[in-house]
Design a protein around this motif. Sequence first.
Motif, PDB file in Angstrom:
ATOM      1  N   ALA A  69       0.842  -1.126   0.004  1.00  0.00           N
ATOM      2  CA  ALA A  69      -0.046  -0.017   0.041  1.00  0.00           C
ATOM      3  C   ALA A  69       0.836   1.178   0.103  1.00  0.00           C
ATOM      4  CB  ALA A  69      -0.962   0.028   1.142  1.00  0.00           C
ATOM      5  N   LEU A  70       2.091   1.030   0.599  1.00  0.00           N
ATOM      6  CA  LEU A  70       3.008   2.165   0.639  1.00  0.00           C
ATOM      7  C   LEU A  70       3.918   2.277  -0.411  1.00  0.00           C
ATOM      8  CD1 LEU A  70       4.370   2.039   4.280  1.00  0.00           C
ATOM      9  CD2 LEU A  70       2.803   3.901   3.350  1.00  0.00           C
ATOM     10  N   PHE A  71       3.894   1.573  -1.457  1.00  0.00           N
ATOM     11  CA  PHE A  71       4.685   1.558  -2.633  1.00  0.00           C
ATOM     12  C   PHE A  71       4.685   2.827  -3.496  1.00  0.00           C
ATOM     13  CE2 PHE A  71       6.191  -0.414  -6.863  1.00  0.00           C
ATOM     14  CZ  PHE A  71       7.394  -0.381  -6.656  1.00  0.00           C
ATOM     15  N   PRO A  72       3.394   3.171  -3.670  1.00  0.00           N
ATOM     16  CA  PRO A  72       3.277   4.559  -4.410  1.00  0.00           C
ATOM     17  C   PRO A  72       4.009   5.693  -3.682  1.00  0.00           C
ATOM     18  CG  PRO A  72       1.059   3.476  -4.597  1.00  0.00           C
ATOM     19  CD  PRO A  72       1.911   2.900  -3.656  1.00  0.00           C
ATOM     20  N   VAL A  73       3.965   5.529  -2.277  1.00  0.00           N
ATOM     21  CA  VAL A  73       4.733   6.718  -1.619  1.00  0.00           C
ATOM     22  C   VAL A  73       6.098   6.694  -1.739  1.00  0.00           C
ATOM     23  CG1 VAL A  73       5.091   7.699   0.874  1.00  0.00           C
ATOM     24  CG2 VAL A  73       2.678   6.727  -0.013  1.00  0.00           C
ATOM     25  N   PHE A  74       6.538   5.555  -1.591  1.00  0.00           N
ATOM     26  CA  PHE A  74       7.839   5.120  -1.849  1.00  0.00           C
ATOM     27  C   PHE A  74       8.670   5.481  -3.422  1.00  0.00           C
ATOM     28  CE2 PHE A  74       7.484   2.333   1.917  1.00  0.00           C
ATOM     29  CZ  PHE A  74       8.613   2.510   2.498  1.00  0.00           C
ATOM     30  N   ILE A  75       7.755   5.383  -4.235  1.00  0.00           N
ATOM     31  CA  ILE A  75       7.933   5.768  -5.701  1.00  0.00           C
ATOM     32  C   ILE A  75       7.987   7.405  -5.587  1.00  0.00           C
ATOM     33  CG2 ILE A  75       7.194   5.910  -7.890  1.00  0.00           C
ATOM     34  CD1 ILE A  75       6.419   3.076  -7.799  1.00  0.00           C
ATOM     35  N   LEU A  76       7.161   8.010  -5.025  1.00  0.00           N
ATOM     36  CA  LEU A  76       7.012   9.174  -4.966  1.00  0.00           C
ATOM     37  C   LEU A  76       8.066  10.104  -4.571  1.00  0.00           C
ATOM     38  CD1 LEU A  76       5.047  11.658  -5.538  1.00  0.00           C
ATOM     39  CD2 LEU A  76       4.154  11.427  -3.329  1.00  0.00           C
ATOM     40  N   VAL A  77       8.530   9.458  -3.180  1.00  0.00           N
ATOM     41  CA  VAL A  77       9.729   9.870  -2.439  1.00  0.00           C
ATOM     42  C   VAL A  77      11.327   9.496  -3.071  1.00  0.00           C
ATOM     43  CG1 VAL A  77      11.195   9.598  -0.242  1.00  0.00           C
ATOM     44  CG2 VAL A  77       8.604   9.768  -0.337  1.00  0.00           C
ATOM     45  N   PHE A  78      11.325   8.273  -3.381  1.00  0.00           N
ATOM     46  CA  PHE A  78      12.717   7.717  -3.928  1.00  0.00           C
ATOM     47  C   PHE A  78      12.887   7.523  -5.704  1.00  0.00           C
ATOM     48  CE2 PHE A  78      12.142   5.706   0.280  1.00  0.00           C
ATOM     49  CZ  PHE A  78      13.249   6.568   1.084  1.00  0.00           C
ATOM     50  N   GLY A  79      11.665   7.806  -6.141  1.00  0.00           N
ATOM     51  CA  GLY A  79      11.613   7.447  -7.711  1.00  0.00           C
ATOM     52  C   GLY A  79      11.511   6.035  -8.137  1.00  0.00           C
ATOM     53  N   ILE A  80      11.599   5.610  -9.399  1.00  0.00           N
ATOM     54  CA  ILE A  80      11.107   4.707  -9.948  1.00  0.00           C
ATOM     55  C   ILE A  80      12.199   3.397  -9.928  1.00  0.00           C
ATOM     56  CG2 ILE A  80      11.655   4.651 -12.427  1.00  0.00           C
ATOM     57  CD1 ILE A  80       8.294   3.122 -11.134  1.00  0.00           C
ATOM     58  N   GLY A  81      13.625   4.197  -9.428  1.00  0.00           N
ATOM     59  CA  GLY A  81      14.627   3.116  -9.683  1.00  0.00           C
ATOM     60  C   GLY A  81      14.738   2.009  -8.491  1.00  0.00           C
ATOM     61  N   GLU A  82      15.990   1.628  -8.186  1.00  0.00           N
ATOM     62  CA  GLU A  82      16.304   0.500  -7.354  1.00  0.00           C
ATOM     63  C   GLU A  82      16.030   1.266  -5.991  1.00  0.00           C
ATOM     64  OE1 GLU A  82      17.494  -2.508  -8.503  1.00  0.00           O
ATOM     65  OE2 GLU A  82      16.645  -1.806 -10.097  1.00  0.00           O
ATOM     66  N   THR A  83      16.154   2.348  -5.605  1.00  0.00           N
ATOM     67  CA  THR A  83      16.130   2.973  -4.268  1.00  0.00           C
ATOM     68  C   THR A  83      14.729   2.399  -3.716  1.00  0.00           C
ATOM     69  OG1 THR A  83      17.802   4.483  -4.678  1.00  0.00           O
ATOM     70  CG2 THR A  83      16.594   4.751  -2.705  1.00  0.00           C
ATOM     71  N   SER A  84      13.793   2.732  -4.579  1.00  0.00           N
ATOM     72  CA  SER A  84      12.316   2.569  -3.903  1.00  0.00           C
ATOM     73  C   SER A  84      11.885   0.984  -3.912  1.00  0.00           C
ATOM     74  CB  SER A  84      11.221   2.959  -5.159  1.00  0.00           C
ATOM     75  OG  SER A  84      11.504   2.509  -6.252  1.00  0.00           O
ATOM     76  N   LYS A  85      12.639   0.188  -4.591  1.00  0.00           N
ATOM     77  CA  LYS A  85      12.381  -1.380  -4.518  1.00  0.00           C
ATOM     78  C   LYS A  85      13.000  -1.762  -3.125  1.00  0.00           C
ATOM     79  CE  LYS A  85      11.841  -1.997  -9.478  1.00  0.00           C
ATOM     80  NZ  LYS A  85      11.928  -0.301  -9.535  1.00  0.00           N
ATOM     81  N   ILE A  86      14.249  -1.504  -2.932  1.00  0.00           N
ATOM     82  CA  ILE A  86      14.931  -1.639  -1.718  1.00  0.00           C
ATOM     83  C   ILE A  86      14.414  -1.201  -0.452  1.00  0.00           C
ATOM     84  CG2 ILE A  86      17.118  -1.550  -0.425  1.00  0.00           C
ATOM     85  CD1 ILE A  86      18.654  -1.472  -3.071  1.00  0.00           C
ATOM     86  N   ALA A  87      13.731   0.138  -0.564  1.00  0.00           N
ATOM     87  CA  ALA A  87      12.945   0.553   0.531  1.00  0.00           C
ATOM     88  C   ALA A  87      11.735  -0.202   0.988  1.00  0.00           C
ATOM     89  CB  ALA A  87      12.809   1.958   0.246  1.00  0.00           C
ATOM     90  N   ILE A  88      11.091  -0.536  -0.011  1.00  0.00           N
ATOM     91  CA  ILE A  88       9.603  -1.306   0.244  1.00  0.00           C
ATOM     92  C   ILE A  88      10.109  -2.733   0.727  1.00  0.00           C
ATOM     93  CG2 ILE A  88       9.445  -2.639  -2.135  1.00  0.00           C
ATOM     94  CD1 ILE A  88       6.654  -0.622  -0.229  1.00  0.00           C
ATOM     95  N   ILE A  89      11.357  -3.360   0.245  1.00  0.00           N
ATOM     96  CA  ILE A  89      11.420  -4.719   0.822  1.00  0.00           C
ATOM     97  C   ILE A  89      12.033  -4.348   2.557  1.00  0.00           C
ATOM     98  CG2 ILE A  89      13.443  -6.352   0.742  1.00  0.00           C
ATOM     99  CD1 ILE A  89      13.540  -5.826  -2.175  1.00  0.00           C
ATOM    100  N   PHE A  90      12.791  -3.386   2.616  1.00  0.00           N
ATOM    101  CA  PHE A  90      13.193  -3.100   4.064  1.00  0.00           C
ATOM    102  C   PHE A  90      11.880  -2.980   5.010  1.00  0.00           C
ATOM    103  CE2 PHE A  90      13.691   0.685   6.789  1.00  0.00           C
ATOM    104  CZ  PHE A  90      14.331  -0.119   7.961  1.00  0.00           C
ATOM    105  N   TRP A  91      10.953  -2.213   4.315  1.00  0.00           N
ATOM    106  CA  TRP A  91       9.829  -1.755   5.058  1.00  0.00           C
ATOM    107  C   TRP A  91       9.136  -3.298   5.565  1.00  0.00           C
ATOM    108  CZ3 TRP A  91       8.127   2.388   7.850  1.00  0.00           C
ATOM    109  CH2 TRP A  91       6.783   2.286   8.398  1.00  0.00           C
ATOM    110  N   GLY A  92       8.853  -4.213   4.513  1.00  0.00           N
ATOM    111  CA  GLY A  92       8.036  -5.069   4.366  1.00  0.00           C
ATOM    112  C   GLY A  92       8.834  -6.320   5.468  1.00  0.00           C
TER     113      GLY A  92
END
Length: 205
Positions: free
Chosen positions: A63-86
């Motif tokens: 549910a937070l993935f759009p937020v991570f994309i908004l903050v970190f962009g569509i690149g690798e950082t947003s994917k790593i951040a969502i894994i970290f959170w989950g």
Amino acid sequence: MWQLIISGSLFENVFVSLKRSAAGFALALLVAIPLGLVIGWFKKFERFIDPLLQIFRQTSALALFPVFILVFGIGETSKIAIIFWGVQWPILISTIEGVKNVDPILIKSARSMGASQFTIFRKVILPSAFPSIITGIRLSATSAILVLIAAEMMGASSGLGYLLYDTQVKYQIPKMYAAIITMSLIGIIVNYTIVAFENRVTKWK
């Protein structure tokens, strides 16, 4: 699956997914285990921070993935951040519970022999909490792959999640099942690797 192997596509996407999962998982370990040890050891701090943790824990990573994309962009950082959170929450909660459930007699015995707080923490708390920490790590390790697959299906150009979504859209059903089976095999390998590590480290149990 054989076609994906000989073309190199399968290994390429597996490598990309594992790299992302490992980065997010390692970050979760570095944050969740020390924080869990501190929260479990200091009861007043736990009472203060627990409501906040429960709010965050109930918030879905996807549910937070759009937020991570908004903050970190569509690149690798947003994917790593969502894994970290989950994946951090099972590790954090298991670590806290592991510390809280240490046998009080062991702590009292160490104190009666003149052990300092640091010695008790290192010699009693950590070994006693370790099996619980490992349980949290096992739960999180497989979750890291699942969360990443979902994230890659929503915004990626490589990885197992992308391969699964791409083959589904193109109606390449055999390749789609090959991707699913690969995900399951990776989950099994990761799980039993951690189990083997646990059995080796906690022989004293």
